[in-house]
Design a protein around this motif. Structure first.
Motif, PDB file in Angstrom:
ATOM      1  N   ARG A 111      52.782  38.888  27.158  1.00 53.58           N
ATOM      2  CA  ARG A 111      53.971  38.380  27.850  1.00 53.58           C
ATOM      3  C   ARG A 111      54.153  39.105  29.170  1.00 53.58           C
ATOM      4  NH1 ARG A 111      59.062  38.190  24.125  1.00 53.58           N
ATOM      5  NH2 ARG A 111      59.980  37.444  26.055  1.00 53.58           N
ATOM      6  N   GLN A 112      53.880  40.406  29.194  1.00 54.37           N
ATOM      7  CA  GLN A 112      53.971  41.154  30.443  1.00 54.37           C
ATOM      8  C   GLN A 112      52.945  40.633  31.449  1.00 54.37           C
ATOM      9  OE1 GLN A 112      54.187  45.489  30.157  1.00 54.37           O
ATOM     10  NE2 GLN A 112      54.808  45.286  28.015  1.00 54.37           N
ATOM     11  N   VAL A 113      51.741  40.306  30.974  1.00 58.90           N
ATOM     12  CA  VAL A 113      50.711  39.751  31.850  1.00 58.90           C
ATOM     13  C   VAL A 113      51.189  38.423  32.419  1.00 58.90           C
ATOM     14  CG1 VAL A 113      48.393  38.738  31.905  1.00 58.90           C
ATOM     15  CG2 VAL A 113      48.765  40.934  30.762  1.00 58.90           C
ATOM     16  N   GLN A 114      51.740  37.562  31.585  1.00 57.36           N
ATOM     17  CA  GLN A 114      52.214  36.262  32.058  1.00 57.36           C
ATOM     18  C   GLN A 114      53.298  36.412  33.124  1.00 57.36           C
ATOM     19  OE1 GLN A 114      53.340  34.785  28.212  1.00 57.36           O
ATOM     20  NE2 GLN A 114      51.363  33.800  27.856  1.00 57.36           N
ATOM     21  N   PHE A 141      43.341  34.966  44.655  1.00 60.32           N
ATOM     22  CA  PHE A 141      42.794  36.159  44.027  1.00 60.32           C
ATOM     23  C   PHE A 141      43.255  36.267  42.569  1.00 60.32           C
ATOM     24  CE2 PHE A 141      43.306  40.704  42.966  1.00 60.32           C
ATOM     25  CZ  PHE A 141      41.971  41.104  43.058  1.00 60.32           C
ATOM     26  N   VAL A 142      44.545  36.018  42.338  1.00 61.39           N
ATOM     27  CA  VAL A 142      45.084  36.088  40.982  1.00 61.39           C
ATOM     28  C   VAL A 142      44.462  34.992  40.112  1.00 61.39           C
ATOM     29  CG1 VAL A 142      47.189  35.863  39.593  1.00 61.39           C
ATOM     30  CG2 VAL A 142      47.221  37.216  41.691  1.00 61.39           C
ATOM     31  N   GLY A 143      44.310  33.798  40.660  1.00 61.14           N
ATOM     32  CA  GLY A 143      43.660  32.713  39.918  1.00 61.14           C
ATOM     33  C   GLY A 143      42.231  33.059  39.547  1.00 61.14           C
ATOM     34  N   ALA A 144      41.497  33.655  40.476  1.00 61.32           N
ATOM     35  CA  ALA A 144      40.127  34.082  40.180  1.00 61.32           C
ATOM     36  C   ALA A 144      40.113  35.146  39.097  1.00 61.32           C
ATOM     37  CB  ALA A 144      39.462  34.610  41.451  1.00 61.32           C
ATOM     38  N   GLY A 145      41.102  36.035  39.126  1.00 57.61           N
ATOM     39  CA  GLY A 145      41.196  37.055  38.084  1.00 57.61           C
ATOM     40  C   GLY A 145      41.451  36.448  36.711  1.00 57.61           C
ATOM     41  N   THR A 152      35.257  36.478  30.495  1.00 59.13           N
ATOM     42  CA  THR A 152      34.710  37.749  29.994  1.00 59.13           C
ATOM     43  C   THR A 152      35.517  38.370  28.856  1.00 59.13           C
ATOM     44  OG1 THR A 152      35.969  39.117  31.546  1.00 59.13           O
ATOM     45  CG2 THR A 152      33.806  38.278  32.287  1.00 59.13           C
ATOM     46  N   GLY A 153      36.795  38.006  28.737  1.00 61.09           N
ATOM     47  CA  GLY A 153      37.640  38.642  27.743  1.00 61.09           C
ATOM     48  C   GLY A 153      38.218  39.963  28.225  1.00 61.09           C
ATOM     49  N   TRP A 154      37.977  40.338  29.461  1.00 60.64           N
ATOM     50  CA  TRP A 154      38.490  41.583  30.036  1.00 60.64           C
ATOM     51  C   TRP A 154      39.545  41.232  31.073  1.00 60.64           C
ATOM     52  CZ3 TRP A 154      38.979  43.940  34.794  1.00 60.64           C
ATOM     53  CH2 TRP A 154      39.268  45.304  34.778  1.00 60.64           C
ATOM     54  N   CYS A 155      40.745  41.747  30.898  1.00 62.86           N
ATOM     55  CA  CYS A 155      41.853  41.445  31.798  1.00 62.86           C
ATOM     56  C   CYS A 155      42.338  42.729  32.458  1.00 62.86           C
ATOM     57  CB  CYS A 155      42.995  40.768  31.036  1.00 62.86           C
ATOM     58  SG  CYS A 155      44.411  40.365  32.083  1.00 62.86           S
ATOM     59  N   GLY A 156      42.097  42.845  33.742  1.00 61.84           N
ATOM     60  CA  GLY A 156      42.513  44.035  34.482  1.00 61.84           C
ATOM     61  C   GLY A 156      44.010  44.238  34.475  1.00 61.84           C
ATOM     62  N   VAL A 157      44.770  43.158  34.562  1.00 60.42           N
ATOM     63  CA  VAL A 157      46.233  43.277  34.565  1.00 60.42           C
ATOM     64  C   VAL A 157      46.711  43.823  33.216  1.00 60.42           C
ATOM     65  CG1 VAL A 157      48.415  42.019  34.751  1.00 60.42           C
ATOM     66  CG2 VAL A 157      46.537  41.457  36.294  1.00 60.42           C
TER      67      VAL A 157
END
Length: 172
Positions: A111-114, A141-145, A152-157
């Motif tokens: 939810r914090q990511v959203q 940039f955010v869309g590409a992230g 990949t299953g890896w979320c930097g945010v």
């Protein structure tokens, strides 16, 4: 074997008869709100579920995770009867059964990511419209992230938010 779904009333009866209630949500979700007596075994550690011969009732937030991972949950349960709480903790609460909520715990990481990602996209669009078109790049940039996170299953945010001070209070 396909796991049978139980209504909240039937799940309550099974638990009262000795079934174990297993919450497959993440520790952060479990810390914020849980069904009293539920054991938290996140889906990514479901193989660690101990077996004691008692039936098992699995639950998540809405029932979608448990349903989507029914085969994995059935394997983790072993030879004992295993069930899915239909509608998850949301249906449990709606049916009038008690939950233990700790609103002092931080919001769930996703939810914090959203919220964060939505704010960044909106900021990029508004700045692009009213300040300079180059700010549309923030939204791109955010869309590409998000695409990268999905592939990949890896979320930097999410990883960044997990180390924020307000998230260190979540029970493990």
């Amino acid at each position: 074997m396909t796991l049978t779904t139980l209504s909240p009333a039937d799940a309550r009866a099974a638990i009262d008869a000795g079934a174990r209630l297993i919450d497959i949500r993440g520790a952060d979700e479990h810390a914020r709100e849980r069904i009293p007596g539920a054991i938290n075994v996140p889906l990514d550690r479901i193989g660690d579920l101990g077996r004691d011969g008692r039936p098992v009732v699995f639950h998540c937030k809405s029932g979608m995770r448990t349903t989507a991972n029914a085969a994995q949950l059935d394997a983790a349960a072993g030879d004992v009867p295993a069930y899915i709480l239909e509608g998850g903790i949301d249906a449990w609460r709606t049916a009038g059964h008690r939950t233990a909520a700790d609103r002092s715990q931080p919001l769930e990481i996703m939810r914090q990511v959203q919220i964060t990602v939505g704010a960044l996209v909106l900021t990029g669009v508004l700045l692009g419209l009213f300040v300079a078109p180059g700010f549309f790049g923030l939204s791109a940039f955010v869309g590409a992230g998000l695409i990268f996170a999905g592939v990949t299953g890896w979320c930097g945010v999410a990883n960044l938010l997990r180390i924020m001070p307000w998230n260190r209070r979540a029970a493990a």
